[in-house]
Design an enzyme around this catalytic site. Structure first.
Site, mmCIF file in Angstrom:
data_model
loop_
_atom_site.group_PDB
_atom_site.id
_atom_site.type_symbol
_atom_site.label_atom_id
_atom_site.label_comp_id
_atom_site.label_asym_id
_atom_site.label_seq_id
_atom_site.Cartn_x
_atom_site.Cartn_y
_atom_site.Cartn_z
ATOM 1 N N LYS A 262 0.852 -1.209 0.000
ATOM 2 C CA LYS A 262 0.000 0.000 0.000
ATOM 3 C C LYS A 262 0.884 1.255 0.000
ATOM 4 O O LYS A 262 0.655 2.178 -0.772
ATOM 5 C CB LYS A 262 -0.875 0.023 1.239
ATOM 6 C CG LYS A 262 -1.538 1.376 1.525
ATOM 7 C CD LYS A 262 -2.450 1.345 2.725
ATOM 8 C CE LYS A 262 -1.748 1.618 4.015
ATOM 9 N NZ LYS A 262 -1.454 3.036 4.307
ATOM 10 N N ASN A 263 1.923 1.268 0.832
ATOM 11 C CA ASN A 263 2.702 2.491 1.022
ATOM 12 C C ASN A 263 3.746 2.725 -0.062
ATOM 13 O O ASN A 263 4.447 3.728 -0.031
ATOM 14 C CB ASN A 263 3.328 2.514 2.427
ATOM 15 C CG ASN A 263 2.252 2.673 3.488
ATOM 16 O OD1 ASN A 263 1.097 2.983 3.171
ATOM 17 N ND2 ASN A 263 2.596 2.424 4.736
ATOM 18 N N CYS B 184 -5.188 12.426 11.970
ATOM 19 C CA CYS B 184 -5.961 11.192 11.797
ATOM 20 C C CYS B 184 -5.958 10.475 13.143
ATOM 21 O O CYS B 184 -5.562 11.043 14.160
ATOM 22 C CB CYS B 184 -5.339 10.339 10.708
ATOM 23 S SG CYS B 184 -3.753 9.701 11.218
ATOM 24 N N ARG C 203 -0.285 14.621 12.768
ATOM 25 C CA ARG C 203 0.291 14.473 11.430
ATOM 26 C C ARG C 203 0.593 15.824 10.742
ATOM 27 O O ARG C 203 -0.012 16.189 9.748
ATOM 28 C CB ARG C 203 -0.603 13.650 10.517
ATOM 29 C CG ARG C 203 -1.133 12.364 11.070
ATOM 30 C CD ARG C 203 -0.127 11.252 11.230
ATOM 31 N NE ARG C 203 0.380 10.675 10.016
ATOM 32 C CZ ARG C 203 -0.193 9.671 9.351
ATOM 33 N NH1 ARG C 203 -1.333 9.201 9.772
ATOM 34 N NH2 ARG C 203 0.348 9.185 8.258
ATOM 35 N N ASP D 111 4.675 20.243 8.034
ATOM 36 C CA ASP D 111 5.660 21.328 7.957
ATOM 37 C C ASP D 111 6.902 20.946 7.149
ATOM 38 O O ASP D 111 7.448 21.767 6.395
ATOM 39 C CB ASP D 111 6.061 21.780 9.369
ATOM 40 C CG ASP D 111 6.595 20.610 10.195
ATOM 41 O OD1 ASP D 111 5.896 19.578 10.310
ATOM 42 O OD2 ASP D 111 7.734 20.697 10.677
ATOM 43 N N ASP E 270 4.309 0.813 12.026
ATOM 44 C CA ASP E 270 3.117 0.156 11.471
ATOM 45 C C ASP E 270 2.969 -1.286 11.941
ATOM 46 O O ASP E 270 1.961 -1.923 11.641
ATOM 47 C CB ASP E 270 3.150 0.183 9.940
ATOM 48 C CG ASP E 270 3.014 1.593 9.406
ATOM 49 O OD1 ASP E 270 3.280 1.802 8.216
ATOM 50 O OD2 ASP E 270 2.680 2.493 10.203
ATOM 51 N N ARG F 191 -8.544 -0.510 4.659
ATOM 52 C CA ARG F 191 -7.720 0.542 4.051
ATOM 53 C C ARG F 191 -6.353 -0.007 3.676
ATOM 54 O O ARG F 191 -5.715 0.493 2.750
ATOM 55 C CB ARG F 191 -7.550 1.720 5.029
ATOM 56 C CG ARG F 191 -8.827 2.504 5.271
ATOM 57 C CD ARG F 191 -8.559 3.713 6.133
ATOM 58 N NE ARG F 191 -7.380 4.417 5.642
ATOM 59 C CZ ARG F 191 -6.732 5.323 6.375
ATOM 60 N NH1 ARG F 191 -7.137 5.608 7.591
ATOM 61 N NH2 ARG F 191 -5.685 5.951 5.887
#
Ligand code: EPZ
Length: 420
Positions: A22-23, A116, A121, A124, A308, A400
């Site tokens: 996914k990432n 989230c 999150r 900057d 994760d 997700r």
């Protein structure tokens, strides 16, 4: 909302192929805007987050179609750089689009992704990097407006090795005249996959996977040759399946995976007493009846232990022999699964970003609620080992990042189903 219902106590057995990452897929989808040539992505996972990214790209004029298991994209007729509000709000990683829109159009308008479930999150570092490339970035009323038709290369030092900021800056620098260097870049393998994809388009990027990434902008790219790329395997899906086997005393083989990306995860599973053997693209794990003590897990940027995988190991440590300490160094609010695990009989104390877990012999099944993607996976893993039935609500969170996690565990012999 759907639920996952699991009756615990069955050791996982068998072999399963690991899906695409996914990432890696999400930044690569954003990066598909950086070529007008047709793109063909193999091994792209079919996930809610991927669907959301495709909804955004389609609104911008990108054509996308799934064909024979591959995802085919054509951004030659992309016509807008204004991100649609809806999908952008739901998909935090839509922020990756800033860099690719700047690299393609010299402009980008994007909804501030906001925080989230796991933290506020900030962005900057993204903004600072794009600004150093010469973009004018303004944030008003929750919308970020970027203008940068004449981006120029820069020597950028990231205060923190942010994955998203590294990816955004790479994609914007592709449109900047000269040689850009990113120092203290994130080293995650997904960034190397993005580099491979962008170089297949004809761009000139090197160093991804190390702390210094070099991008030579404004390279001549062809638009008449199909850009083909195979998305790397998902190391977090692999780690999640291995944790499922470890918590149930099982024995599984993962195929289509990259053991080299799982070093810190394999080390911790071995500490828990698992026998693990790895080949080029497969991993075999054989677990003891009850996991052994894992004394300390500290989440860190790659190649450190991945944040994760924190929730999944939290569940594993709840039934391990002994006491474990978990420190979450990356996100400030990533222990929401703790309260739910407590309902299943987990015993732990929390102080700020540190959890001290006393392993118990058995968890008991309960009705629990997923509060975020990896927390939901952790609750499912706990249910695999718990006595009785566990119902994990809000399974959409899990969708997700996993292509039907319950079907993966079902294929490995678990007594598990989806409801609703
Ligand atoms: C990526 O998020 C992943 N998402 C996350 O995976 C993963 O947890 C994270 O990297 C860390 O590995 C995708 O790739 C789509 P960061 P990202 O920027 O890029 C702070 C999952 O479950 N920070 O490396 O947002 C930030 O607050 C998801 O698959 C700033 O301070 O992560 C955090 O504390 C969750 N300013 C830390 O850096 C910034 O401008 C790490 O964030 C950016 C980040």
């Amino acid at each position: 909302m759907a639920s996952i219902v699991v009756s615990g106590g069955r050791p996982l057995r068998g072999s399963i192929r690991v899906s695409g990452a996914k990432n890696a897929a999400l930044p690569i989808l954003a990066g598909s805007l950086l070529t007008k040539a047709p793109v063909k992505l193999e091994n792209c996972p079919r996930l809610r987050d991927v669907d959301n990214m495709l909804a955004i790209l389609t609104e911008l004029g990108v054509e996308a179609v799934w064909k024979d298991g591959a995802l085919e994209l054509d951004s030659s007729r992309a016509h807008s750089y204004v991100m649609p509000q809806g999908p952008s709000k739901e998909l935090r990683s839509s922020i990756f689009m800033l860099g690719s829109l700047l690299g393609r159009f010299g402009h980008a308008v994007c909804t501030h992704p906001g925080g989230c479930e796991i933290g506020h999150r900030p962005i900057d570092l993204h903004i600072k990097g794009l600004t150093m490339l010469g973009a004018d970035v303004r944030e008003t009323h929750g919308v970020i407006v970027c203008d940068g038709e004449n981006l120029t290369a820069a020597d950028i030092h990231l205060d923190y090795p942010s994955v998203g900021a590294t990816e955004n800056i790479i994609m914007a620098a592709v449109g900047a005249e000269g040689e850009t260097l990113i120092h203290n870049a994130a080293r995650e393998p997904e960034i190397e996959d993005l580099q491979t994809f962008l170089n297949a388009q004809g761009h000139e990027i090197s160093g991804a996977g190390s702390s210094t990434v070099r991008i030579v902008g404004k390279r001549p790219v062809r638009d008449d040759v199909v850009v083909e790329h195979r998305i790397m395997p998902d190391r977090i899906v692999a780690g999640t399946l291995l944790c499922g086997a470890a918590i149930t005393g099982g024995e599984i083989t993962l195929t289509g995976t990259a053991p080299a990306h799982l070093g810190s995860i394999i080390a911790k599973l071995r500490e828990a007493g698992c026998q693990i053997s790895a080949r080029a693209q497969s991993i075999r794990l054989s677990a003891p009846e009850r996991p052994g003590e894992i004394k300390l897990i500290e989440t860190l940027p790659y190649p450190g232990f991945p944040t994760d995988m924190q929730a999944q190991f939290f569940a594993l440590c709840c039934v391990a022999k002994g006491t474990s300490v978990i420190v979450e160094n990356v996100f400030e609010n990533r222990f929401k699964h703790g309260a739910e695990l407590q309902r299943m009989g987990a015993i732990f104390t929390q102080k700020d970003r540190t959890i001290i877990i006393r392993g118990v012999e058995k968890l008991t099944g309960a009705r629990v609620t997923a509060k975020d993607l990896r927390g939901g996976a952790a609750l499912t893993i706990a249910g695999l080992a718990a006595e009785g039935e566990t119902v994990v609500e809000n399974a959409e969170f899990i969708d997700r990042g996993y292509e039907r996690l319950e079907e993966m565990f079902l294929a490995l012999g678990a007594d598990i189903r989806r409801e609703g």
